[in-house]
Design an enzyme around this catalytic site. Sequence first.
Site, PDB file in Angstrom:
ATOM      1  N   THR A 174       0.839  -1.209   0.000  1.00 42.26           N
ATOM      2  CA  THR A 174       0.000   0.000   0.000  1.00 42.26           C
ATOM      3  C   THR A 174       0.874   1.260   0.000  1.00 42.26           C
ATOM      4  O   THR A 174       0.580   2.234  -0.696  1.00 42.26           O
ATOM      5  CB  THR A 174      -0.895   0.010   1.270  1.00 42.26           C
ATOM      6  OG1 THR A 174      -1.623  -1.203   1.292  1.00 42.26           O
ATOM      7  CG2 THR A 174      -1.844   1.181   1.291  1.00 42.26           C
ATOM      8  N   HIS A 209       2.111   1.957  -3.434  1.00 38.29           N
ATOM      9  CA  HIS A 209       1.098   2.607  -4.289  1.00 38.29           C
ATOM     10  C   HIS A 209       1.071   4.113  -3.998  1.00 38.29           C
ATOM     11  O   HIS A 209       0.977   4.929  -4.911  1.00 38.29           O
ATOM     12  CB  HIS A 209      -0.298   2.031  -4.015  1.00 38.29           C
ATOM     13  CG  HIS A 209      -0.484   0.631  -4.511  1.00 38.29           C
ATOM     14  ND1 HIS A 209      -0.508   0.316  -5.846  1.00 38.29           N
ATOM     15  CD2 HIS A 209      -0.653  -0.530  -3.847  1.00 38.29           C
ATOM     16  CE1 HIS A 209      -0.685  -0.990  -5.981  1.00 38.29           C
ATOM     17  NE2 HIS A 209      -0.768  -1.540  -4.783  1.00 38.29           N
TER      18      HIS A 209
END
Length: 361
Positions: free
Chosen positions: A58, A61
């Site tokens: 995450t 990203h």
Amino acid sequence: MVTLAQPRYIAAHGRDVEVKALVKSRAEPGLWLEEVPVPAVGPDDVLIRVLRTGICGTDLHIFAWDDWARQNIPVPLVVGHEFVGEISALGAEVADLALGEIVSGEGHLVCGRCRNCMAGRRVQCSRTASVGVNRAGAFAEYISIPSGNVWRHSDGVDLDVAAIFDPLGNAVHTALTFPVLGEDVLVTGAGPIGIMAALVARHAGARFVVVTDPSGYRRRLAGSVGLTLAIDPGETPLSEAMRELGMREGFDVGFEMSGKPSALRSMLAAMCHGAKIAMLGLPSEQFAIDWGHLVTNMITLKGIYGREMFETWYWMSVLVNAGLDVSPVITHRFACEEYESAFSVVQAAECGKVVLSWADR
Ligand code: NAD
Ligand code: ZN
């Protein structure tokens, strides 16, 4: 009645002091190490002096500022959600935690009011907020979270392992969703979470634990922790691995840990009748599978998200106390100032878990 102690840093340097944090401060690729105010501590909050953090997909990203990040991340935001630290201050209403305790935090803040929350199934809350995604995160010298999200570690816990309890929780949640004692387990994806899930299955008494991954680095890492087989799905068909192991009817339990369509398809084809699949891997788009095969083979497929609050955390602590060793999955350690190098290592995927250090005890 508990007093609000001064965080050490503030006590030493005064109230207006700012602390280091990795911030998504601009809507473009990158993260920046900046000075931010010490987070506010509400009456039911706990201020934690962060010691170590883990980098997760995450965070990549968010660093890369891809479509998902652009749509979901408010700017500016302190990022990161995998951490361990020591309690530095307690809100006035927090009665059952103490200064100096070593803790991590459940990164999903649940609403407490939806049907599932009211029934005690907090993992299924329909309105979660996420640390380091919708609210200030852990890549900082201090983080403040509600006391109900704090997990107190066992004495003597290894700080690097404690820093990755969040992804270890994903692994434990997946691995213990279906019984594995005596079963043959297939794990597609030997990323850090796949390898940890495989280790948990082994610890929980599975017979064979076979992992697949196209990455040679990841297969070697999986091989080094003592799993039954680590195979390249592009080179060795699962039927061949089964023959080699003397398996006749297919795998009993599957953990899908890659999010890749071809991985789930090959898993479905290699499972026995009545098999159970726990799917943590997050596909980036829709894809087709052979539903007829799933139906006629009576296969159960269950989506897994986050961690059970707090049964998964309890299991993590007791499994680690009982000798489950996930430390080989941590392959790189950096000081927080070296975060750019750390993110490049994670980006290149020639690593297991990568840990950033923020402070020593
Ligand atoms: P990772 O990206 O480090 O690991 C995924 C691995 O899958 C990689 O090693 C990759 O080489 C491998 N892979 C790619 N194609 C494959 C194929 N065809 N067959 C087998 N393996 C293949 O990710 P991670 O941090 O270990 O996380 C695992 C997955 O879980 C990711 O999809 C991640 O997005 C997801 N995730 C889900 C949750 C949740 O709550 N559901 C939480 C954290 C992570
Ligand atoms: Zn809820």
